[in-house]
Design a protein around this motif. Structure first.
Motif, short mmCIF file in Angstrom:
data_model
loop_
_atom_site.label_atom_id
_atom_site.label_comp_id
_atom_site.label_asym_id
_atom_site.label_seq_id
_atom_site.Cartn_x
_atom_site.Cartn_y
_atom_site.Cartn_z
N ASP A 342 0.81 -1.26 0.15
CA ASP A 342 -0.17 0.12 0.05
C ASP A 342 0.94 1.32 0.00
O ASP A 342 0.35 2.45 0.25
CB ASP A 342 -1.00 -0.06 1.16
CG ASP A 342 -1.73 -1.30 1.34
OD1 ASP A 342 -2.23 -1.47 0.20
OD2 ASP A 342 -1.80 -1.67 2.22
N ILE A 343 2.09 1.16 -0.31
CA ILE A 343 3.01 2.22 -0.08
C ILE A 343 3.68 2.49 -1.56
O ILE A 343 4.36 1.52 -1.96
CB ILE A 343 4.27 1.96 0.85
CG1 ILE A 343 3.38 2.10 2.31
CG2 ILE A 343 5.26 3.26 1.04
CD1 ILE A 343 4.48 1.77 3.48
N GLU A 344 3.88 3.70 -1.87
CA GLU A 344 4.60 4.13 -3.16
C GLU A 344 5.64 5.24 -2.88
O GLU A 344 5.09 6.13 -1.91
CB GLU A 344 3.72 4.84 -4.07
CG GLU A 344 2.66 3.48 -4.80
CD GLU A 344 1.96 4.45 -6.05
OE1 GLU A 344 2.70 5.24 -6.85
OE2 GLU A 344 0.81 3.96 -6.37
N ARG A 374 9.29 11.29 -1.05
CA ARG A 374 7.99 11.77 -1.39
C ARG A 374 7.32 10.40 -1.26
O ARG A 374 7.63 9.33 -2.27
CB ARG A 374 7.85 12.35 -2.74
CG ARG A 374 6.58 12.71 -3.25
CD ARG A 374 6.46 13.73 -4.23
NE ARG A 374 7.06 13.12 -5.61
CZ ARG A 374 7.55 13.56 -6.55
NH1 ARG A 374 7.55 14.71 -6.60
NH2 ARG A 374 7.90 12.98 -7.59
N TYR A 375 6.23 10.37 -0.61
CA TYR A 375 5.48 8.94 -0.57
C TYR A 375 4.10 9.03 -0.43
O TYR A 375 3.54 10.11 0.05
CB TYR A 375 6.07 8.11 0.66
CG TYR A 375 5.99 8.80 1.87
CD1 TYR A 375 4.95 8.33 2.93
CD2 TYR A 375 7.00 9.62 2.46
CE1 TYR A 375 4.78 9.28 3.99
CE2 TYR A 375 7.07 10.27 3.53
CZ TYR A 375 6.06 10.18 4.41
OH TYR A 375 5.99 10.70 5.71
N GLU A 380 -2.99 8.93 0.96
CA GLU A 380 -2.51 10.16 1.62
C GLU A 380 -1.10 10.34 1.27
O GLU A 380 -0.36 9.42 1.33
CB GLU A 380 -2.42 9.81 3.31
CG GLU A 380 -2.04 11.14 4.04
CD GLU A 380 -1.82 10.65 5.55
OE1 GLU A 380 -1.17 11.63 6.28
OE2 GLU A 380 -2.65 9.99 5.96
N GLU A 381 -0.78 11.69 0.63
CA GLU A 381 0.56 11.98 0.12
C GLU A 381 1.53 12.75 1.35
O GLU A 381 0.82 13.43 2.12
CB GLU A 381 0.41 12.73 -0.95
CG GLU A 381 -0.01 12.01 -2.19
CD GLU A 381 -0.14 12.85 -3.44
OE1 GLU A 381 0.46 13.86 -3.37
OE2 GLU A 381 -0.64 12.31 -4.44
N THR A 494 -1.33 -1.20 4.57
CA THR A 494 -0.05 -1.47 5.40
C THR A 494 0.92 -0.29 5.72
O THR A 494 1.21 0.50 4.55
CB THR A 494 0.89 -2.66 4.81
OG1 THR A 494 -0.26 -3.86 4.83
CG2 THR A 494 1.87 -2.98 5.43
N VAL A 495 1.22 -0.03 6.85
CA VAL A 495 1.92 1.48 7.09
C VAL A 495 3.22 1.19 7.48
O VAL A 495 4.02 2.18 7.69
CB VAL A 495 1.11 2.40 7.83
CG1 VAL A 495 -0.21 2.62 7.06
CG2 VAL A 495 0.98 1.88 9.18
#
Length: 577
Positions: A342-344, A374-375, A380-381, A494-495
């Motif tokens: 779930d993370i870019e 930058r993620y 949420e950015e 997932t954080v």
């Protein structure tokens, strides 16, 4: 795996059902040693060798020679009075069969092994293990020769070039079944090192070359020191050929000159390759390396890795320090993009590292880097800018770089950031890794792995994904997806966690010298509370020690379905330590 196992079982069955044809056949001559004497059987068969295309009359004439060979083979292992009967068996081809009863062995009754001269007071001059020629042992000529050679080799290694055996004897009384061993070595003086000189094309400064030398003129000679100098120069990446000559016959005043001839390698190399792991799937790697760009040995390079979830490009510029084989300053820059779960994220880094090998063999790395990230987590950015000083310690002890049988790796890294120092957050990041390997018995291997990490911060939301913890995957907890073990936000994204705890134990059973079966138990998770549950994975796999390193294929079962566990196949490669 199944084919290899079946072949092994089939080979074992053949040996059980047909011992004569598997162990004793040697063309038209067969040696059969009565009783349980596998070493005698093997040695006698080897001495006789293979005899073919003989007639019955020719075999009868050959019988006495074959009998002499068998007696010689048994004497070498301490059996001086065998009883040997031979006969000719007529089948499709005539066969000479020698039936051997070994008789009583000769045993060592007395032993004297000593060193005279300066080496007798040298703590480095060890006689080693003498149990093979101890009183009470069956005489073994090979063991006696091995001890004698070991003493000679040790003397040469330590520079006792005038040494000689003033007495060397293995006296056997076959009638009394006793033997006496006497080895007396007179060492003479120990030589020392002279000057170290270089013969090269002048590409590099003399000061850089001298930095690789850990030999001091006048210190006691040691072949290990010469070998270490060879390794230091060969591993530097500067030379295509290193030839070191330390001729004792050219010594003056017992000082051996050391002459080093060097051939500079091509300054540039380019490499590319493809690989695969179940964590990231297919991947491409490429590198460009300038091994040297000036007489001071500076170098630079660039590397890239491309896979579906991760793409990166890094470059470095390195300056060797003193000693150049361990110490250096490296300037780095890099860009990485990741899209995992779930993370870019996109991350740009600039940094510097100072690598130093300490006297206790620990490698210390001091660094500082600026990192802009930058993620996006879910929808949420966010952005992050951090100035991260760091310190790391690592130590690797292994008996082989490619496929060790025992050893360990320890690593500890501490990284921090503070809002008053060009950073958006206050962060202290700690990661520790320990790996161990031991081999017992006939190749039974036990591996252990422990990873512990923690992040201290006054606001975890300000910590970028690159400094959070995730678990699961080939190198973490098997039976779970890559980096899927981590806390989730209220939307189920997932954080990443504030802490990580992962442990693993693995047993490997040898099938052949290069194939092994494995069984493992993994447990761990990335968590925000130390009381949070840990995930468990178990499974089996196969290992192949390829020429480029171990390859691993595992079938794992994640036992905690609520954490995403299930059946998974894991494939990876790389060192086990």
């Amino acid at each position: 795996m199944r084919t290899t196992r079946l072949l092994a079982l089939f080979g074992a069955l053949i040996l059980v059902l047909c011992p004569v044809c598997a162990a004793y056949a040697a063309g038209q001559v067969v040696v059969r040693v009565q009783g349980d004497y596998p070493a005698l059987q093997e040695n006698a068969t080897n001495f006789v060798g293979t005899v073919e295309d003989r007639s019955t009359a020719s075999l009868r004439r050959y019988a006495s020679h074959a009998e002499d060979q068998v007696r010689e083979a048994l004497r070498a292992l301490g059996y001086y009075s065998p009883s040997i009967r031979w006969r000719i068996e007529e089948d499709e081809a005539p066969t000479l069969v020698l039936e051997v009863e070994p008789g009583e062995p000769v045993k060592i009754a007395e032993r004297e092994v000593r060193v005279e001269g300066p080496a007798s007071d040298d703590p480095e001059f060890s006689l080693g293990n003498l149990s093979s020629i101890a009183p009470g042992q069956i005489v073994n000529h090979g063991a006696y020769s091995a001890v004698r050679s070991r003493i000679q080799n040790r003397a040469r290694t330590l520079g006792y070039f005038q040494g000689e055996f003033v007495e060397h004897a293995l006296r056997v009384d076959p009638d009394a079944k006793t033997a006496e061993v006497r080895l007396v070595y007179r060492s003479g003086p120990r030589y020392a090192f002279g000057e170290v000189t270089f013969e090269s094309d002048g590409t590099f400064e003399e000061q850089l070359l001298e930095g690789f030398v850990e030999i001091l003129p006048g210190e006691p000679y040691s072949a290990d020191k010469v070998a270490e100098l060879d390794r230091n120069l060969s591993n530097s990446g500067y030379f295509s050929s290193v030839i070191i000559d330390a001729p004792p016959d050219q010594a003056q005043d017992l000082r051996v000159p050391v002459k080093v001839r060097l051939r500079t390698r091509d300054p540039r190399s380019v490499a590319a390759g493809v690989g695969f792991s179940t964590d990231v799937g297919p991947r491409f790697r490429g590198s460009w390396t300038e091994h040297w760009i000036n007489a001071m040995g500076h170098s630079w390079g660039a590397e890239t890795e491309l896979s579906q979830p991760r793409q990166n490009l890094t470059a470095y510029y390195e300056l060797p320090l003193d000693p150049p084989m361990t110490d250096a300053i490296r300037f780095t820059t890099g860009y990485q993009r990741e899209d995992i779960e779930d993370i870019e994220s996109e991350r740009l880094t600039f940094g510097q590292q100072w690598r130093h090998q300490m006297d206790n063999e620990w490698l210390r790395v001091l660094g500082i880097r600026w990192e802009g990230e930058r993620y996006t987590i879910g929808d949420e950015e966010n952005n992050s800018q951090l100035l991260l000083p760091s310190i790391g310690f690592s130590k690797l002890v292994a008996d082989s770089p490619l496929d060790p049988s025992r050893g360990y790796r320890l690593q500890m890294d501490v990284t921090g950031a503070h809002r008053s120092l060009l950073s958006d957050a206050d962060i202290a990041h700690v990661l520790g890794v320990a790996r161990g390997l031991i081999t017992v018995g006939d190749g039974h291997r036990f591996l252990g792995r422990l990873q512990v990490g923690a992040v201290a911060t006054n606001d975890f939301d300000d910590v970028p994904p690159s400094l959070r913890f995730f678990a699961g995957g080939d190198q973490s907890v098997r039976g779970y997806g890559y980096e899927t073990l981590a806390p989730e936000d209220e939307d189920g994204n997932t954080v990443g966690g504030q802490y990580m705890l992962v442990g693993s134990v693995e047993y490997q059973y040898p099938l052949t010298n290069t194939w092994r079966l494995a069984a493992f138990y993994d447990r761990g998770n990335a968590i925000n509370d130390l009381n949070d549950p840990l995930a468990t994975g178990v499974g089996m796999g196969i290992r192949w020690v390829s020429p480029v390193g171990p390859l691993r294929l595992d079938i794992a079962k994640g036992l905690d379905e609520e954490l995403g566990g299930g059946w998974r196949i894991h494939f990876s490669m790389g060192p086990e330590l």
